[in-house]
Design an enzyme around this catalytic site. Structure first.
Site, short mmCIF file in Angstrom:
data_model
loop_
_atom_site.label_atom_id
_atom_site.label_comp_id
_atom_site.label_asym_id
_atom_site.label_seq_id
_atom_site.Cartn_x
_atom_site.Cartn_y
_atom_site.Cartn_z
CE LYS A 33 34.47 -51.42 2.50
NZ LYS A 33 34.67 -51.93 1.16
CB THR A 34 32.70 -48.80 -2.38
OG1 THR A 34 32.68 -49.92 -1.51
CG2 THR A 34 32.73 -49.29 -3.82
CG ASP A 217 37.31 -53.07 -0.72
OD1 ASP A 217 37.35 -52.29 0.23
OD2 ASP A 217 36.24 -53.51 -1.22
CD GLU A 218 35.51 -55.10 3.22
OE1 GLU A 218 35.97 -54.96 4.36
OE2 GLU A 218 34.33 -54.84 2.93
CD GLN A 248 32.79 -52.52 9.44
OE1 GLN A 248 31.89 -53.20 8.95
NE2 GLN A 248 33.13 -51.36 8.93
#
Length: 688
Positions: A33-34, A217-218, A248
């Protein structure tokens, strides 16, 4: 740039090349993902020609922001006149307030206070109102209110329970005080930013047009306030790209709202969803177990991880009689790995409940294994355990002033710093210990040194010490039970915000104490304390050390050899009134997907539970993951709401849960919506 895009898989490339409109990148564990996010940022700037100043990328940690900034910069070949803004949510809030806080009638030379400053202010206000509530709990509630945009007046109006009215009173005075002194706490960085944008339409349009391309992100970890802020920032263009994994989402207990990611396409129309399902970290057996486990959850968008690496070793199940043998087996297994030159940083042990670290710490120490505890304290370094040990030291040596000072006001006995300083001074002048001084005087004599209330309290305290010293010298057989009945440390710590964790730690120690006495009937307190000292003083060496940590702390990490202990009902999953089984299962998914090649899941026949050794069942997660056949436990849905929780209903707004009762496959909640009481099924509300 072309090489970077060619190195992506089909799904990653699809995400990178999507330019306009809302985009949800559902990124499974270990799916790059990064890499995808940073390549997309570089693509927008280096290929599409977007001005870096028109991009905004938000993360949750400074470390993640730094890593992404460095990786994106390496991909942007041609020089740019400006840098993209890539920072945490709160850093963005700080930058925004420096330019715009005057719109709230405040100066931009505000000072940010930390959590300790905040608690000191709250403590002073609570004292002024004679409110005797846990300061950490009050601070946590105020933070919760700010992150759900609830004002003190709204809480005062809606609160039914007296304690919450008291907290709302403190919240009102606290916010007034920090505003008057031009102070800003961590939550204000986002709350005030939202308030300014929400109330100033011209500025909202200007800010949204400035940041034409926003990435987060996240995203599964965002709370209600962060979601509402993103709505405003993207309001003029909807070019919002979020990256996250609903499977998650493990921070519901601290305010993260899983619905932000589950319902993203509802909030943002015409959303493109790209699923990153190729996992580059783990072998197939590990991913198959993770996939099987998480499919038992109903609250998920749905995806299936496949391994880029292919087949590998089967998952190993380690079955032991108790936690001591479990720790010994793991320690000896790891010793073999180290002999085979496996790097220690590639080995880790995970647990769901902090109290479980004690047996592993002791097992590793006995085998001479160096370890480090990541994201937490060693068992014997935890405040509640150090308090018990200080009491035990006093029973063996009442003249130990260092230990006495630690526990003289635990639980609270109206003996503050001023009283303690006076006692220390008097003891020094008397050439005695504090214990000797008080033990030799009457209450009236002590009252000439400190207040009458404090002198009565401390005399009772010394009497308790004398009583327990006598019990310890007589027999340790039932000593720890008499100690708890007399001192009541569990009640003291149970009233704190993290009281449940602390009580589990205390129970773990009490159980350890009882077991030690049963194994060695002639054991003395001195010998027990010496053994504990050897455990707690083991050097923590960063190099050549195995990592021990909670599953929460392990998120984002990976290990070649991974052990997960406590795979039993009540330990993993945790089972209590407030258990959210779907979040427990997501924690299981996170734990399994930390492993790269070798995964060992451990369970025992018996373990200390709430201070007693009990036989326990293996975790339902083992059968749900397809690792145990014919022993599948019935999947039960548990209410994630308990009495006192704040919830939100789409029609009735914010309310407070008064009770929760089972109703078919879910729970019926009795909720007070500001005086309007309703009974609502749990699936129709969400936590705030």
């Amino acid at each position: 740039m072309k090489n970077a895009i060619n190195n992506l898989n089909t799904a990653q490339r699809e995400a990178v090349k999507h330019i306009d409109g809302p985009l949800l990148i559902l990124a499974g564990a270990g799916s790059g993902k990064t890499k995808t996010l940073t390549t997309r940022l570089a693509y927008l700037i280096g290929e599409v020609g977007i001005d870096p100043q028109n991009t905004l990328t938000l993360t949750f940690t400074n470390k993640a922001a730094k890593e992404m900034r460095e990786r994106a910069n390496l991909l942007i070949k041609q020089p740019t006149t400006s840098m993209p803004l890539l920072c945490t949510f709160h850093k963005f809030g700080l930058l925004f307030l420096k330019f715009h806080i005057e719109k709230l009638g405040r100066s931009n030379n505000f000072v940010i206070i930390d959590s300790d400053d905040r608690k000191r202010i709250i403590k002073r206000i609570a004292k002024k109102h004679a409110i005797d509530l846990n300061i950490a709990f009050i601070s946590s509630e105020i933070s919760k209110y700010k992150n759900t945009l609830l004002t003190a007046d709204e809480i005062l109006e809606k609160a039914e329970l007296p304690d919450y009215k008291k907290i709302a009173t403190i919240y009102r005075d606290y916010q007034n005080e920090i505003t008057e002194n031009n102070l800003v706490d961590f939550d204000d960085l986002l709350m005030l930013t939202y308030q300014i944008l929400e109330s100033n339409n011209e500025l909202r349009i200007e800010t949204s047009n400035r940041y034409q391309y926003i990435m987060v992100d996240e995203y599964q970890d965002t709370n209600e306030l962060q979601f509402k802020l993103l709505e405003l920032l993207a309001s003029e263009h909807n070019n919002l790209c979020v990256v996250g994994d609903d499977d998650q989402s493990i921070y519901g207990w601290r305010g993260a709202n899983i619905r932000n990611i589950l319902e993203f396409s509802v909030y943002f129309k015409n959303t493109k969803i790209v699923k990153l399902e190729t996992n580059y970290r783990s072998t197939s057996p590990i991913l198959e177990a993770a996939n099987e486990l998480i499919e038992h959850n109903s609250q998920r968008i749905g995806k299936k991880l496949t391994s880029f690496r292919g087949r590998g070793q089967s998952i190993h199940l380690l079955h032991a009689l108790d936690e001591s043998l479990e720790a010994k087996s793991i320690a000896r297994d790891i010793k073999e790995l180290l002999i085979q030159k496996v790097p220690s940083h590639e080995i880790a042990v995970l647990y769901r409940i902090n109290a479980l670290s004690r047996s592993i710490e002791e097992g590793f120490t006995k085998e001479g294994l160096g370890f480090k505890l990541l994201g937490g304290m060693r068992f014997y370094d935890r405040a509640e355990i150090k308090d018990i040990i200080s009491y035990l030291r006093i029973f063996t040596n009442p003249n130990d002033d260092f230990s006495l000072e630690r526990i003289i006001n635990k639980p609270k006995r109206s003996i503050g710093k001023v009283s303690l300083d006076k006692l220390k001074k008097a003891a020094f002048e008397n050439k005695s210990s504090i214990f000797e001084l008080i033990n030799s005087k009457t209450v009236e004599e002590i009252a000439t040194i400190i207040s009458k209330k404090a002198s009565n309290s401390i005399k009772l305290f010394i009497e308790d010490i004398n009583l327990l010293r006598g019990e310890a010298q007589n027999s340790l057989h039932n000593f720890i039970d008499i100690f708890e009945e007399t001192i009541r440390l569990k009640k003291y710590y149970g009233n704190m915000v993290d009281g449940e964790d602390r009580m589990l730690n205390i129970d773990e120690f009490y159980g350890f104490f009882r077991e030690s006495v049963s194994k060695k009937p002639n054991l003395t307190l001195e010998l027990l304390l010496n053994n504990i000292s050897l455990q707690s003083e083991q050097d923590q060496v960063d190099e050549n050390a195995i990592t021990i940590m909670s599953i929460h702390a392990s998120k984002g990490l990976e290990f070649e050899h991974l052990y997960v202990i406590g795979m039993e009902e009540g330990f993993f999953p945790m089972l209590n009134k407030g258990t959210n089984m779907e979040e427990e299962r997501r924690l299981g998914y996170v734990a399994i997907t930390r492993a790269k090649t070798y995964l060992t899941l451990c369970y025992v026949n018996s373990r200390f539970y709430k201070g007693q050794r009990k036989r326990i069942l293996k975790s339902r997660f083992l059968s749900e993951a397809g690792l145990v056949k014919g022993e599948s436990l019935k999947i039960t849905k548990s209410s994630s709401f308990k009495k006192g929780d704040l919830i939100k209903h789409k029609l009735f707004g914010i309310g407070r849960v008064q009770s929760s009762t089972k109703s078919g496959h879910q729970y019926k909640l009795k909720i007070n919506f500001g005086g309007n009481k309703k009974e609502i099924l749990s699936s129709f509300v969400q936590a705030v």
